[in-house]
Design an enzyme around this catalytic site. Structure first.
Site, mmCIF file in Angstrom:
data_model
loop_
_atom_site.group_PDB
_atom_site.id
_atom_site.type_symbol
_atom_site.label_atom_id
_atom_site.label_comp_id
_atom_site.label_asym_id
_atom_site.label_seq_id
_atom_site.Cartn_x
_atom_site.Cartn_y
_atom_site.Cartn_z
ATOM 1 N N LYS A 79 0.976 -1.276 0.129
ATOM 2 C CA LYS A 79 0.146 -0.075 0.095
ATOM 3 C C LYS A 79 0.911 1.167 0.061
ATOM 4 C CE LYS A 79 -4.045 -2.149 -0.013
ATOM 5 N NZ LYS A 79 -3.676 -3.367 -0.487
HETATM 6 C C1 LIG Z 1 -10.039 -2.607 -1.404
HETATM 7 C C2 LIG Z 1 -9.158 -3.295 -0.543
HETATM 8 N N1 LIG Z 1 -9.927 -3.279 0.785
HETATM 9 C C3 LIG Z 1 -9.666 -3.832 1.697
HETATM 10 C C4 LIG Z 1 -8.163 -4.527 1.807
HETATM 11 C C5 LIG Z 1 -7.893 -5.347 2.982
HETATM 12 O O1 LIG Z 1 -6.547 -4.443 3.739
HETATM 13 P P1 LIG Z 1 -5.734 -5.506 4.685
HETATM 14 O O2 LIG Z 1 -4.891 -6.430 4.018
HETATM 15 O O3 LIG Z 1 -5.145 -4.332 5.441
HETATM 16 O O4 LIG Z 1 -6.622 -6.180 5.498
HETATM 17 C C6 LIG Z 1 -7.640 -4.477 0.499
HETATM 18 C C7 LIG Z 1 -6.104 -5.117 0.458
HETATM 19 O O5 LIG Z 1 -5.518 -5.505 -0.476
HETATM 20 C C8 LIG Z 1 -8.039 -3.856 -0.442
HETATM 21 O O6 LIG Z 1 -7.364 -3.801 -1.675
#
Ligand SMILES: Cc1ncc(COP(=O)(O)O)c(C=O)c1O
Length: 387
Positions: free
Chosen positions: A181
């Protein structure tokens, strides 16, 4: 040349910040996390920021805060990662999918009202690739139907909509600090909200429902006594992650500028390439530029998206696809129905490739990716006179 899809932008600053934590012996959530929360909310301009160990945890706690119940419905876009919908299922509630706009890959706000029923409680817009959704329209629909808006801003730090920072617009906003990210700590997330009661509740829930600052119990200010007021979760982050986050936060504007420069270079290279359909970023918002979505003009080419990905790989370029729409997964197809219900997502899915796109890419790497894409498009034009 070998070019990865992503490489986190880490320097000696992050290394020494994490090392300091290890040396001073405070590994889990503590003062650095409180500092990170303060600096993050200061940057965004939100009243509260709650650090957790993922965006998935952030989304889950947000739905706890609004009091989601079994049988309730929550509107999500088709084009997102599984997290956005799975958190709804944690409650035995029902995610309801809405198709996207093919130009932006964002939830099509004009289709949301059709999906609202008496059971709908919330909308989770996803700021795909960092581009903010049509928040005015979404907030107006939410107001009309008394729904909560929980923004999935996993891709959207920093980003803004009509001059307002993402993190200050909907009822609750959830960020991701996952390894790829725009602010990366490995695994991590942040929740922002203007609602102080929800913030207090989510702060407790992230740490087993403990009523006081449980992390302080090993410090001089703390005490061993505490109460557990709810069945909470183990969603707290660590000071090692927060120490890295603090360093990344200092660089976030610089990293954003680097991503903007790469995007501008790609845009220039593909402007007159018949094999590429430009991705649209609307002029009233600033994208966080997490991804660079390339869309192939399949009608003009003699190969499909998958072959294109393989050919890029043969030339040392690693890519990804964002996203496989949720209805294409066996679990979600039972809830959402098949591809025929979501023509815009299907149009997008079969054409999309996410190119390598990360701060620190060299001019040579950017040029190599751009030239290879243009060359492959030219070689694979159906009409040989356009080659
Ligand atoms: C659009 C979106 N929402 C939520 C997430 C979840 O993030 P995390 O891995 O920090 O839980 C991601 C992860 O790639 C994502 O791309």
């Amino acid at each position: 040349m070998n070019i990865p899809f992503h490489k986190p932008y880490m320097t000696e600053d992050e290394v020494s910040a994490a090392s300091d934590c290890i040396r001073n012996g405070w590994l889990t959530m503590g003062k650095r996390t409180i500092d990170f929360e303060g600096k993050f909310s200061g940057y965004i301009g939100s009243s509260n920021a709650i650090a957790v160990n993922s965006c998935t945890a952030a989304l889950h706690l947000s739905l706890c805060a609004i009091g989601l119940k079994a049988g309730d419905e929550v509107i999500v876009p088709t084009m997102t990662f599984a997290s956005t919908a799975e958190v709804v299922c944690y409650f035995n509630a029902v995610p309801v999918a809405v198709d996207i706009d093919r130009n932006t890959h964002l939830i099509d706000a004009s289709k949301i009202e059709r999906a609202i029923t008496k059971k709908t409680r919330a909308i989770i817009p996803v700021h795909y690739s960092g581009q903010p959704c049509d928040m005015d329209e979404i907030l107006a629909i939410a107001k009309k139907h008394s729904l909560y808006v929980i923004e999935d801003a996993a891709h959207a730090f920093p980003a803004s909509y009509k001059g307002k920072n993402i993190g200050t617009i909907g009822d609750i906003t959830c960020f991701s600090f996952y390894a790829t990210k725009t602010l990366a700590v490995g695994e991590g997330g942040m929740i922002t909200t203007e609602n102080g009661d929800w913030a207090d509740y989510m702060r407790r829930l992230r740490m087993h429902g403990v009523t006081r600052d449980a992390w302080k119990r090993y410090t001089k200010e703390g005490t061993w006594e505490y109460d557990v007021a709810y069945a909470g979760f183990k969603y707290n982050t660590t000071d090692i992650a927060s120490a890295i986050g603090l360093e990344q936060l200092k660089k976030c504007d610089m990293m954003m500028k680097m991503r903007e420069e790469i995007a501008a270079e790609y845009d220039r290279s593909f402007a007159s390439c018949d094999g590429v359909i430009p991705y649209v970023i609307k002029s009233d918002r600033k994208s966080g530029r997490h991804l660079y979505p390339l869309r192939l003009n399949l009608e003009a080419m003699d190969i499909g998206r998958n072959e294109f990905i393989d050919l890029l790989k043969e030339r040392g370029i690693l890519t990804s696809v964002h996203f496989i729409p949720l209805y294409r997964f066996s679990f979600y197809s039972k809830i959402f129905g098949g591809p025929e219900k979501y023509p815009e997502s299907e149009w997008t899915f079969i054409r999309e490739i996410s190119l390598p796109f990360f701060p620190g890419m060299t001019r040579e790497e950017i040029g190599y990716v751009a030239d290879t894409v243009v060359d492959l498009c030219r070689t694979h034009m159906k009409d040989s006179s356009r080659r």
